[in-house]
Design an enzyme around this catalytic site. Structure first.
Site, PDB file in Angstrom:
ATOM      1  N   TYR A 148       0.846  -1.201   0.000  1.00 57.19           N
ATOM      2  CA  TYR A 148       0.000   0.000   0.000  1.00 57.19           C
ATOM      3  C   TYR A 148       0.881   1.250   0.000  1.00 57.19           C
ATOM      4  O   TYR A 148       0.715   2.149  -0.821  1.00 57.19           O
ATOM      5  CB  TYR A 148      -0.895  -0.026   1.235  1.00 57.19           C
ATOM      6  CG  TYR A 148      -1.916   1.084   1.311  1.00 57.19           C
ATOM      7  CD1 TYR A 148      -2.963   1.153   0.407  1.00 57.19           C
ATOM      8  CD2 TYR A 148      -1.851   2.044   2.322  1.00 57.19           C
ATOM      9  CE1 TYR A 148      -3.921   2.172   0.502  1.00 57.19           C
ATOM     10  CE2 TYR A 148      -2.805   3.049   2.425  1.00 57.19           C
ATOM     11  CZ  TYR A 148      -3.835   3.109   1.510  1.00 57.19           C
ATOM     12  OH  TYR A 148      -4.780   4.099   1.604  1.00 57.19           O
ATOM     13  N   THR A 178      -9.656   8.181   8.820  1.00 57.07           N
ATOM     14  CA  THR A 178     -10.973   8.818   8.694  1.00 57.07           C
ATOM     15  C   THR A 178     -12.053   7.794   9.021  1.00 57.07           C
ATOM     16  O   THR A 178     -11.880   6.605   8.748  1.00 57.07           O
ATOM     17  CB  THR A 178     -11.150   9.341   7.253  1.00 57.07           C
ATOM     18  OG1 THR A 178     -10.078  10.256   6.981  1.00 57.07           O
ATOM     19  CG2 THR A 178     -12.472  10.056   7.060  1.00 57.07           C
ATOM     20  N   ARG A 189     -10.498  -2.408  10.352  1.00 59.12           N
ATOM     21  CA  ARG A 189      -9.866  -1.261  10.998  1.00 59.12           C
ATOM     22  C   ARG A 189     -10.323  -1.159  12.444  1.00 59.12           C
ATOM     23  O   ARG A 189     -11.341  -1.745  12.844  1.00 59.12           O
ATOM     24  CB  ARG A 189     -10.241   0.019  10.279  1.00 59.12           C
ATOM     25  CG  ARG A 189      -9.539   0.217   8.963  1.00 59.12           C
ATOM     26  CD  ARG A 189     -10.157   1.435   8.369  1.00 59.12           C
ATOM     27  NE  ARG A 189      -9.403   1.947   7.264  1.00 59.12           N
ATOM     28  CZ  ARG A 189      -9.943   2.237   6.092  1.00 59.12           C
ATOM     29  NH1 ARG A 189     -11.235   2.020   5.896  1.00 59.12           N
ATOM     30  NH2 ARG A 189      -9.217   2.734   5.130  1.00 59.12           N
TER      31      ARG A 189
HETATM   32  N1  UDP Z   1      -6.102  -2.127  15.801  1.00 62.76           N
HETATM   33  C1  UDP Z   1      -6.433  -2.791  16.956  1.00 62.76           C
HETATM   34  N2  UDP Z   1      -7.461  -3.692  16.915  1.00 62.76           N
HETATM   35  C2  UDP Z   1      -8.184  -3.966  15.806  1.00 62.76           C
HETATM   36  C3  UDP Z   1      -7.847  -3.262  14.614  1.00 62.76           C
HETATM   37  C4  UDP Z   1      -6.808  -2.352  14.652  1.00 62.76           C
HETATM   38  O1  UDP Z   1      -5.821  -2.577  18.003  1.00 62.76           O
HETATM   39  O2  UDP Z   1      -9.097  -4.812  15.858  1.00 62.76           O
HETATM   40  C5  UDP Z   1      -4.984  -1.149  15.847  1.00 62.76           C
HETATM   41  C6  UDP Z   1      -3.950  -1.313  14.739  1.00 62.76           C
HETATM   42  O3  UDP Z   1      -2.945  -2.228  15.111  1.00 62.76           O
HETATM   43  C7  UDP Z   1      -3.408   0.094  14.620  1.00 62.76           C
HETATM   44  C8  UDP Z   1      -4.622   0.968  14.960  1.00 62.76           C
HETATM   45  O4  UDP Z   1      -5.533   0.132  15.660  1.00 62.76           O
HETATM   46  O5  UDP Z   1      -2.406   0.339  15.571  1.00 62.76           O
HETATM   47  C9  UDP Z   1      -5.320   1.547  13.754  1.00 62.76           C
HETATM   48  O6  UDP Z   1      -5.535   0.500  12.857  1.00 62.76           O
HETATM   49  P1  UDP Z   1      -6.399   0.632  11.556  1.00 62.76           P
HETATM   50  O7  UDP Z   1      -6.472  -0.725  10.941  1.00 62.76           O
HETATM   51  O8  UDP Z   1      -7.688   1.291  11.884  1.00 62.76           O
HETATM   52  O9  UDP Z   1      -5.639   1.616  10.581  1.00 62.76           O
HETATM   53  P2  UDP Z   1      -4.114   2.057  10.358  1.00 62.76           P
HETATM   54  O10 UDP Z   1      -4.046   3.384  10.982  1.00 62.76           O
HETATM   55  O11 UDP Z   1      -3.161   1.086  11.016  1.00 62.76           O
HETATM   56  O12 UDP Z   1      -3.975   2.071   8.896  1.00 62.76           O
END
Ligand code: UDP
Length: 316
Positions: A148, A178, A189
């Site tokens: 990505y 967002t 997410r």
């Molecule tokens: N995360 C988490 N539990 C979940 C999904 C995500 O703790 O079930 C954490 C992930 O490891 C990251 C943050 O939440 O540190 C944001 O993750 P996301 O997938 O929303 O987006 P990113 O900012 O990593 O692209």
């Protein structure tokens, strides 16, 4: 009638569908294009049959053409959640690279202005905090997220080349986390995961110790920033996001509280190369676009909760 026409790739996705709404409301003719691998026509179902709206199912990594004039193109097609792009690594690289090339070629042909959706992921696991647009980033090119991150970095490089070499009018938005209605419940997410877990009484899965931070922007604020950037004269990248930063652990607690859930927080392994901190520096957006977020996290989460309740239980 001299109606402006805009092509929105990824038009059936989370952000793309909100852009379709906005441009139709502003009186534009809108062509939404999507191959529906992560997008869904239910996001734009309310627009079918509306005057000035057209949907085209197409994969923009292939030759892309739109009949007639075109004033603007917003290139938003891409898997965008970590789970999606880990599942679809080749498609993610292709749409960022080949898809961007097709879109820039189409823009050149139509003499249209292009805005491309870049990301805070171009900063990787950042070594400066908050992130300013002049930071070049800390990305692992061969890591799992590299598919990505590098696609988006290539996308920016290609866009600047078309701007500099062909004189194409280009805009680059670097989008930070967002959230809002139309996020897929199962996109993996943090927010959809936490909300659906909290609403169904399941354990809340915090990855790692949850000390990693993110800064969450409500979708309406983001769309406003993108709209202003498109109509501005700024060819260099602009961060759009909400600087209000929170640890993932505290974010999980906020969602438990908001949903009045009895779910417990459990910890799972932190995915590889997961950025430890993230916060946009929005000085440029403020000075160039006169933009800053208006919706607080409490307000945004409350609105988003209504959507998730409906999605999960069919209740309003
Ligand atoms: N995360 C988490 N539990 C979940 C999904 C995500 O703790 O079930 C954490 C992930 O490891 C990251 C943050 O939440 O540190 C944001 O993750 P996301 O997938 O929303 O987006 P990113 O900012 O990593 O692209």
């Amino acid at each position: 009638m001299n109606r402006k026409k805009v092509l929105i790739t990824g038009g059936a996705g989370f952000l793309g569908s909100h852009l379709c709404d906005r441009f139709l409301a502003e009186g534009y003719e809108v062509v939404a294009m999507d191959n529906l691998i992560t997008g869904n026509t239910k996001n734009i179902a309310h627009l079918f049959g509306k005057d000035g709206f057209k949907f085209v199912k197409h994969d923009v990594t292939n030759y892309t053409f739109v009949e007639g004039n075109l004033d603007y193109i917003l290139h938003f097609a891409s898997p965008a959640s970590p789970i999606d792009y880990l599942k679809l690594p080749i498609q993610t690289l292709k749409v960022g690279a080949l898809g961007t090339h097709k879109i820039l070629g189409l823009a050149k042909e139509k003499k249209a202005r292009v805005l491309i959706a870049s990301t805070s992921e171009v900063y990787g696991d950042p070594l400066i905090h908050p992130q300013t647009e002049d930071y070049w980033g800390n990305v692992n090119p061969i890591g799992f997220r590299g598919v990505y991150d590098e696609a988006k970095r290539f996308m920016e490089a290609m866009t600047m080349a078309y701007h500099r070499y062909h004189g194409l009018e280009t805009r680059i938005v670097r989008i930070f986390n967002t959230y809002g209605p139309r996020m897929r419940v199962d996109d993996g997410r943090a927010l959809p995961a936490f909300m659906s877990q909290a609403l169904s009484g399941q354990d809340i899965t915090v990855f790692g110790d949850g000390s990693q931070t993110r800064s969450f922007c409500y979708v309406d604020d983001l769309i406003e920033g993108i709209y202003r950037l498109l109509l501005s004269d700024e060819p260099m990248p602009v961060n759009i996001g909400n600087p209000s930063e929170i640890s993932i652990y505290d974010f999980a607690k906020e969602i438990i509280e908001l949903t009045a859930s009895s779910s417990k927080i459990i910890h799972k392994d932190l995915p590889k190369d997961d950025p430890k901190v993230r916060q946009p520096d929005i000085t440029r957006a403020k000075s160039i676009l006169g933009w800053e977020p208006q919706v607080s996290r409490t307000e945004g989460l409350t609105r988003t909760l209504e959507y998730f309740k409906k999605e999960l239980h069919g209740v309003q």
